[in-house]
Motif scaffolding. Structure first.
Motif, short mmCIF file in Angstrom:
data_model
loop_
_atom_site.label_atom_id
_atom_site.label_comp_id
_atom_site.label_asym_id
_atom_site.label_seq_id
_atom_site.Cartn_x
_atom_site.Cartn_y
_atom_site.Cartn_z
N LYS A 43 0.83 -1.21 0.00
CA LYS A 43 0.00 0.00 0.00
C LYS A 43 0.86 1.25 0.00
CE LYS A 43 -4.06 -1.96 2.27
NZ LYS A 43 -5.06 -1.78 3.36
N GLU A 44 0.23 2.37 -0.36
CA GLU A 44 0.91 3.66 -0.31
C GLU A 44 1.09 4.10 1.14
OE1 GLU A 44 1.50 3.81 -4.19
OE2 GLU A 44 1.92 5.61 -3.02
N ARG A 45 2.10 4.94 1.35
CA ARG A 45 2.26 5.51 2.68
C ARG A 45 1.10 6.46 2.95
NH1 ARG A 45 8.09 7.78 3.99
NH2 ARG A 45 7.56 9.25 2.31
N GLU A 46 0.59 6.43 4.18
CA GLU A 46 -0.54 7.28 4.52
C GLU A 46 -0.29 8.04 5.81
OE1 GLU A 46 -4.20 5.33 5.49
OE2 GLU A 46 -3.27 3.91 6.86
N PHE A 47 -0.92 9.20 5.88
CA PHE A 47 -0.86 10.04 7.06
C PHE A 47 -1.62 9.38 8.21
CE2 PHE A 47 -0.91 13.71 9.66
CZ PHE A 47 -2.21 13.90 10.13
N VAL A 48 -1.05 9.51 9.42
CA VAL A 48 -1.70 8.98 10.61
C VAL A 48 -2.09 10.11 11.57
CG1 VAL A 48 -1.47 7.49 12.63
CG2 VAL A 48 -0.46 6.79 10.44
N ALA A 49 -1.09 10.93 11.95
CA ALA A 49 -1.35 11.97 12.94
C ALA A 49 -0.27 13.04 12.83
CB ALA A 49 -1.36 11.39 14.35
#
Length: 130
Positions: A43-49
């Protein structure tokens, strides 16, 4: 220059908790907004916080709201991610990142974008078993 080192990852059962830490070198840490991102296999890197440089505002992706908490201790040059009620879908490599411009007041939408950040850690693996 800022160097970031994450720790605290590991294997946990669903419903469990982990606290990630990101230790930063450099004198500008206290004026830098910080973020956590994650990348699951395939998966693509995604924002968490994210948290603003003064800790006054925090932002979360919808899937972690109410379960994860970002915080920082500027005296220790460290940002944390407390993760509760973990789910198998939280399994990923978690990376912390520091924003490019010290002292900048970024809006929340900007803090969710990868290109806001100029410094990245190597990441720590979080695995949640079902």
């Amino acid at each position: 220059q800022v160097q970031l080192v994450e720790s605290g990852g590991g294997l946990v059962q669903a419903g469990g908790s982990l606290r990630l830490s990101c230790a930063a070198s450099g004198r500008t840490f206290s004026s830098m907004s910080m973020g956590w991102f994650r990348q699951a296999p395939g998966k693509e890197r995604e924002f968490v916080a994210a948290i603003t440089w003064n800790g006054g505002s925090t932002y979360y992706t919808d899937s972690v709201k109410g379960r994860f908490t970002i915080s920082r201790d500027n005296a220790k040059n460290t940002v944390y991610l407390q993760m509760n009620s973990l789910r198998p879908e939280d399994t990923a490599i978690y990376c912390c990142a520091a924003a490019r411009r010290p002292g900048a007041n970024y809006p929340g939408t900007t803090l969710g974008a990868e290109n806001t950040y100029g410094y990245w850690g190597q990441g720590t693996q979080v695995t949640v078993s079902s």
